[in-house]
Write a protein that holds these residues in place. Sequence first.
Motif, PDB file in Angstrom:
ATOM      1  N   PRO A  50       0.830  -1.204   0.000  1.00  0.00           N
ATOM      2  CA  PRO A  50       0.000   0.000   0.000  1.00  0.00           C
ATOM      3  C   PRO A  50       0.865   1.254   0.000  1.00  0.00           C
ATOM      4  O   PRO A  50       1.984   1.241   0.454  1.00  0.00           O
ATOM      5  CB  PRO A  50      -0.736  -0.105   1.315  1.00  0.00           C
ATOM      6  CG  PRO A  50       0.220  -0.821   2.214  1.00  0.00           C
ATOM      7  CD  PRO A  50       1.062  -1.704   1.346  1.00  0.00           C
ATOM      8  N   LYS A 240      15.886   6.083  17.683  1.00  0.00           N
ATOM      9  CA  LYS A 240      14.977   7.078  18.229  1.00  0.00           C
ATOM     10  C   LYS A 240      14.136   6.421  19.341  1.00  0.00           C
ATOM     11  O   LYS A 240      12.917   6.593  19.415  1.00  0.00           O
ATOM     12  CB  LYS A 240      14.078   7.683  17.137  1.00  0.00           C
ATOM     13  CG  LYS A 240      14.867   8.456  16.068  1.00  0.00           C
ATOM     14  CD  LYS A 240      13.945   9.086  15.044  1.00  0.00           C
ATOM     15  CE  LYS A 240      14.710   9.769  13.921  1.00  0.00           C
ATOM     16  NZ  LYS A 240      15.284  11.062  14.304  1.00  0.00           N
ATOM     17  N   GLY A 488       4.003   6.454  -1.667  1.00  0.00           N
ATOM     18  CA  GLY A 488       4.928   5.499  -1.055  1.00  0.00           C
ATOM     19  C   GLY A 488       4.766   5.437   0.449  1.00  0.00           C
ATOM     20  O   GLY A 488       3.684   5.665   0.981  1.00  0.00           O
ATOM     21  N   TYR A 489       5.872   5.111   1.135  1.00  0.00           N
ATOM     22  CA  TYR A 489       5.857   4.937   2.591  1.00  0.00           C
ATOM     23  C   TYR A 489       6.445   6.167   3.269  1.00  0.00           C
ATOM     24  O   TYR A 489       7.456   6.707   2.825  1.00  0.00           O
ATOM     25  CB  TYR A 489       6.683   3.718   2.980  1.00  0.00           C
ATOM     26  CG  TYR A 489       6.161   2.420   2.418  1.00  0.00           C
ATOM     27  CD1 TYR A 489       5.194   1.696   3.102  1.00  0.00           C
ATOM     28  CD2 TYR A 489       6.638   1.919   1.204  1.00  0.00           C
ATOM     29  CE1 TYR A 489       4.703   0.508   2.594  1.00  0.00           C
ATOM     30  CE2 TYR A 489       6.157   0.729   0.683  1.00  0.00           C
ATOM     31  CZ  TYR A 489       5.187   0.028   1.383  1.00  0.00           C
ATOM     32  OH  TYR A 489       4.711  -1.150   0.885  1.00  0.00           O
ATOM     33  N   SER A 490       5.840   6.566   4.368  1.00  0.00           N
ATOM     34  CA  SER A 490       6.384   7.726   5.079  1.00  0.00           C
ATOM     35  C   SER A 490       7.561   7.271   5.939  1.00  0.00           C
ATOM     36  O   SER A 490       7.552   6.156   6.475  1.00  0.00           O
ATOM     37  CB  SER A 490       5.313   8.368   5.960  1.00  0.00           C
ATOM     38  OG  SER A 490       5.064   7.539   7.087  1.00  0.00           O
ATOM     39  N   GLU A 492       8.215   8.188   8.809  1.00  0.00           N
ATOM     40  CA  GLU A 492       7.718   8.010  10.178  1.00  0.00           C
ATOM     41  C   GLU A 492       7.214   6.577  10.381  1.00  0.00           C
ATOM     42  O   GLU A 492       7.483   5.939  11.395  1.00  0.00           O
ATOM     43  CB  GLU A 492       6.596   9.016  10.436  1.00  0.00           C
ATOM     44  CG  GLU A 492       6.216   9.117  11.889  1.00  0.00           C
ATOM     45  CD  GLU A 492       5.136  10.165  12.106  1.00  0.00           C
ATOM     46  OE1 GLU A 492       4.373  10.446  11.161  1.00  0.00           O
ATOM     47  OE2 GLU A 492       5.057  10.681  13.236  1.00  0.00           O
ATOM     48  N   TRP A 493       6.498   6.061   9.379  1.00  0.00           N
ATOM     49  CA  TRP A 493       5.986   4.695   9.485  1.00  0.00           C
ATOM     50  C   TRP A 493       7.140   3.687   9.456  1.00  0.00           C
ATOM     51  O   TRP A 493       7.166   2.721  10.227  1.00  0.00           O
ATOM     52  CB  TRP A 493       5.003   4.407   8.340  1.00  0.00           C
ATOM     53  CG  TRP A 493       4.488   2.989   8.392  1.00  0.00           C
ATOM     54  CD1 TRP A 493       3.481   2.527   9.175  1.00  0.00           C
ATOM     55  CD2 TRP A 493       4.993   1.866   7.665  1.00  0.00           C
ATOM     56  NE1 TRP A 493       3.306   1.172   8.981  1.00  0.00           N
ATOM     57  CE2 TRP A 493       4.238   0.734   8.048  1.00  0.00           C
ATOM     58  CE3 TRP A 493       6.014   1.696   6.726  1.00  0.00           C
ATOM     59  CZ2 TRP A 493       4.468  -0.536   7.527  1.00  0.00           C
ATOM     60  CZ3 TRP A 493       6.233   0.434   6.207  1.00  0.00           C
ATOM     61  CH2 TRP A 493       5.464  -0.667   6.605  1.00  0.00           C
ATOM     62  N   ALA A 496       8.772   3.721  12.840  1.00  0.00           N
ATOM     63  CA  ALA A 496       7.967   3.023  13.854  1.00  0.00           C
ATOM     64  C   ALA A 496       8.060   1.507  13.676  1.00  0.00           C
ATOM     65  O   ALA A 496       8.145   0.755  14.642  1.00  0.00           O
ATOM     66  CB  ALA A 496       6.512   3.493  13.776  1.00  0.00           C
ATOM     67  N   THR A 497       8.068   1.062  12.422  1.00  0.00           N
ATOM     68  CA  THR A 497       8.160  -0.376  12.159  1.00  0.00           C
ATOM     69  C   THR A 497       9.541  -0.899  12.577  1.00  0.00           C
ATOM     70  O   THR A 497       9.672  -1.983  13.160  1.00  0.00           O
ATOM     71  CB  THR A 497       7.901  -0.661  10.668  1.00  0.00           C
ATOM     72  OG1 THR A 497       6.685  -0.004  10.295  1.00  0.00           O
ATOM     73  CG2 THR A 497       7.743  -2.143  10.409  1.00  0.00           C
ATOM     74  N   GLN A 499      11.387   0.398  14.932  1.00  0.00           N
ATOM     75  CA  GLN A 499      11.401   0.375  16.399  1.00  0.00           C
ATOM     76  C   GLN A 499      10.685  -0.864  16.928  1.00  0.00           C
ATOM     77  O   GLN A 499      11.181  -1.547  17.824  1.00  0.00           O
ATOM     78  CB  GLN A 499      10.704   1.628  16.963  1.00  0.00           C
ATOM     79  CG  GLN A 499      11.504   2.907  16.760  1.00  0.00           C
ATOM     80  CD  GLN A 499      10.687   4.141  17.087  1.00  0.00           C
ATOM     81  OE1 GLN A 499       9.460   4.130  17.020  1.00  0.00           O
ATOM     82  NE2 GLN A 499      11.371   5.225  17.428  1.00  0.00           N
ATOM     83  N   ASN A 500       9.536  -1.153  16.338  1.00  0.00           N
ATOM     84  CA  ASN A 500       8.772  -2.313  16.806  1.00  0.00           C
ATOM     85  C   ASN A 500       9.503  -3.623  16.542  1.00  0.00           C
ATOM     86  O   ASN A 500       9.291  -4.608  17.240  1.00  0.00           O
ATOM     87  CB  ASN A 500       7.397  -2.331  16.150  1.00  0.00           C
ATOM     88  CG  ASN A 500       6.439  -1.355  16.813  1.00  0.00           C
ATOM     89  OD1 ASN A 500       5.976  -1.591  17.909  1.00  0.00           O
ATOM     90  ND2 ASN A 500       6.187  -0.233  16.168  1.00  0.00           N
ATOM     91  N   THR A 503      13.449  -2.910  18.963  1.00  0.00           N
ATOM     92  CA  THR A 503      13.529  -2.474  20.354  1.00  0.00           C
ATOM     93  C   THR A 503      13.202  -3.569  21.386  1.00  0.00           C
ATOM     94  O   THR A 503      13.751  -3.540  22.478  1.00  0.00           O
ATOM     95  CB  THR A 503      12.620  -1.241  20.583  1.00  0.00           C
ATOM     96  OG1 THR A 503      12.959  -0.260  19.609  1.00  0.00           O
ATOM     97  CG2 THR A 503      12.840  -0.630  21.942  1.00  0.00           C
ATOM     98  N   MET A 544      14.370  12.891   7.916  1.00  0.00           N
ATOM     99  CA  MET A 544      13.937  11.646   8.570  1.00  0.00           C
ATOM    100  C   MET A 544      14.095  10.451   7.648  1.00  0.00           C
ATOM    101  O   MET A 544      14.418   9.347   8.083  1.00  0.00           O
ATOM    102  CB  MET A 544      12.476  11.771   8.995  1.00  0.00           C
ATOM    103  CG  MET A 544      12.280  12.726  10.136  1.00  0.00           C
ATOM    104  SD  MET A 544      10.658  12.537  10.874  1.00  0.00           S
ATOM    105  CE  MET A 544      10.750  10.907  11.548  1.00  0.00           C
TER     106      MET A 544
END
Lengths: 640, 71
Positions: A50, A240, A488-490, A492-493, A496-497, A499-500, A503, A544
């Motif tokens: 997506p 981050k 496309g993909y941000s 930020e996303w 976050a991915t 990090q998940n 981390t 970023m």
Amino acid sequence: MTDEKDINDNRNDNKSVNQNESAPEKIKEGVTRRDVLRAGAYTAAALAAPFIVNTGARVEASASEPVHKADLIVIGSGFAGTFAALEARKQGLSVVMVDKGVVGWSGMSPWASDSRPFDPDIYDREEWQQNMAMNTEYVNDRKWLDIFMDESLDIFNTLHEMGAHNTRPFERGSVVFRQELEDAGVSLVERTMITSLLQDDSGKVCGAVGFTYDDTAEPSKAVVLRADAVLLCTGAGSYKSPGFPIWGQTFDGDALAFNVGAKIVGKEYNDTHPTFAFAPAAAYEGWRWAQSVKGAYVMVGPPDKLDGGLTLGNALGVYQNGVNRQLGMGPGGEPPPPKGEERPESPMVKDNRKYLGKGYLTQPDLILDLGGPPEGAGEDAGFGHRVGGATAGMGVHKSEGVFCSDYSGAADGVEGLYAAGDALGSMLCGSLYPGRGFSSYGSAIQGRIAARNAVKYVKSVATRPKISQQQIEAKLAEMWAPRNVEQGYSPEWITATLQNTMTPIHILYIKEPRRLDGALASIEFLRTQCIPKMIARDGHELRMAHEVKSMLLNAEMKLRSGLFREESRGTHFREDFPARNDNEWHCWVTVQKQKDGMLMGKHMLPESWKPDKSKTYRENYPREFPGEIDFLTNNPQFTL
Amino acid sequence: MPIEKIHGCIGCEKCVQACPTDVIRMNPESGQAFIAYQQDCQICHLCRLSCPVDAITLTPDKAMLPTTSWG
């Protein structure tokens, strides 16, 4: 003092070091097979991916970029960059210093608060060597510690002369260092992110490209820097992660160096700082909280607890937050003290007591008054509610970064590229950070040394290496790409991915091959499939986008290095090999670019750096990994 | 919420320089600092510590983004 002669001597000595750079077959085959399998799966997945629309898309012009020329480019302006730039200017070079933020504010230097001078009248050289080796589990570089002990008192005195001891920590850089740099005639290029290094036809590094991200008043601009050499003082990084104020640090230096072929070392080790459940993302709250509690060990603390002696217990205090705990199994897993009882004094504080009053106390003026625990923190402020992950992704200070085998700061195998401080994988601190002050002082020392050697190199360069306009344009196109992608993909996303994925405690702190492989598959997908489709709606997002690119590269290096080292040591803990194996792994692990993959290598260490054979395993390694005793019982080739 | 508000800005730009993560920008029209990218605040307080008129308010609350949607 270490002069140039000493450095040359060290370089010659190093020939006796047993170097065994190897790429074990099984790793190479593994990567190849995976690559083949990957190709088919990715095609289908990418089609289904997506996208979000880039509402700020526009094609960036790159023709009118300003070009800065100098003898030497220094990237980063903390302790390493400042001492490097001043040294290079002193020796007559023109220096352009470029920083992602503003001098003295970016990176970790605003928070450095400890002194670590080695004074031969107070401390014992051999004791420091022995304690550092035991603390950091015998993979620290003893020659870098020698150099540290030679130079650190001069750093202390230089900082004192500058007036750095009479400022608040963040003013040391932003006021004192800045004044020194301006007085010395260093050209400053600030709020500019570097995205690529430039090389001539023979591979010599001789420039860099980047962009200004602040586009509120006027559009972002491309920045092209040309020089004879580049010195990376870019610091460390984390993902981050909440709880540590290093979001501006995203391993940019490691990524720049890796992409031009440099070896990167020390990626299997971790920083273990915790944060607090009360407000896990609030670095500042956590630090002032910790400061208020007896025996606190974080960067800010009461001065009488921070004497400069290096004792055996130093690292134990840090290590309590690492994986080597019978209880909790991770950073922050420590149970609170029983109600009404005080937390026992940490080994670090206990051991340091013998030096109290004799050494270089941290200057009271250097301590930032953070004002005690925040409101609502509760009675047992701090320890009962520590949680992990505050620095996930960050390596060990001075032990992660560009590999240099000759103590010059020069990247092995890449001409014209130098590194210092946390960008340099000097292995000064081996497999875990042993205590305060080694980082800031180590950065300053290495900045000077790398600059001295870069000066020699620059003076030996007859004509400035040539870079084709074509190469510059290609690098700029790559840099602007996320601004031009329409869907496309941000970033930020993707962050976050990342990090998940990276981390959680069971990835980097408690390692196991299946989990590392799983994380690796996710990271590879993000890197190969999402990065090319990354969008940036403005200059801030473009920054970023490039930051997450560096973070993903680092994540892959960390996972591969963690898989490669089949033993446990220091902050590297493998469930399936929960013990040290000096026969096979008394080495540093390097990772290097190879086509689209990564080539792992072992750099074996001198026999004389191994633990004392007349002592037992437990005497040499007093810290016990979970599962270690059973493992050793079943593997009698090790001596318990 | 991390950095919450800037009230009483005198336009010295110190907070913009101090922020390591580009959260604060200068408004070219008003000449005052504004919070441009609040989500990237790491709550390090360097902006507040650098502000000569104590115009910046921060709170310790912030959650890491969950990856519940794609893109």
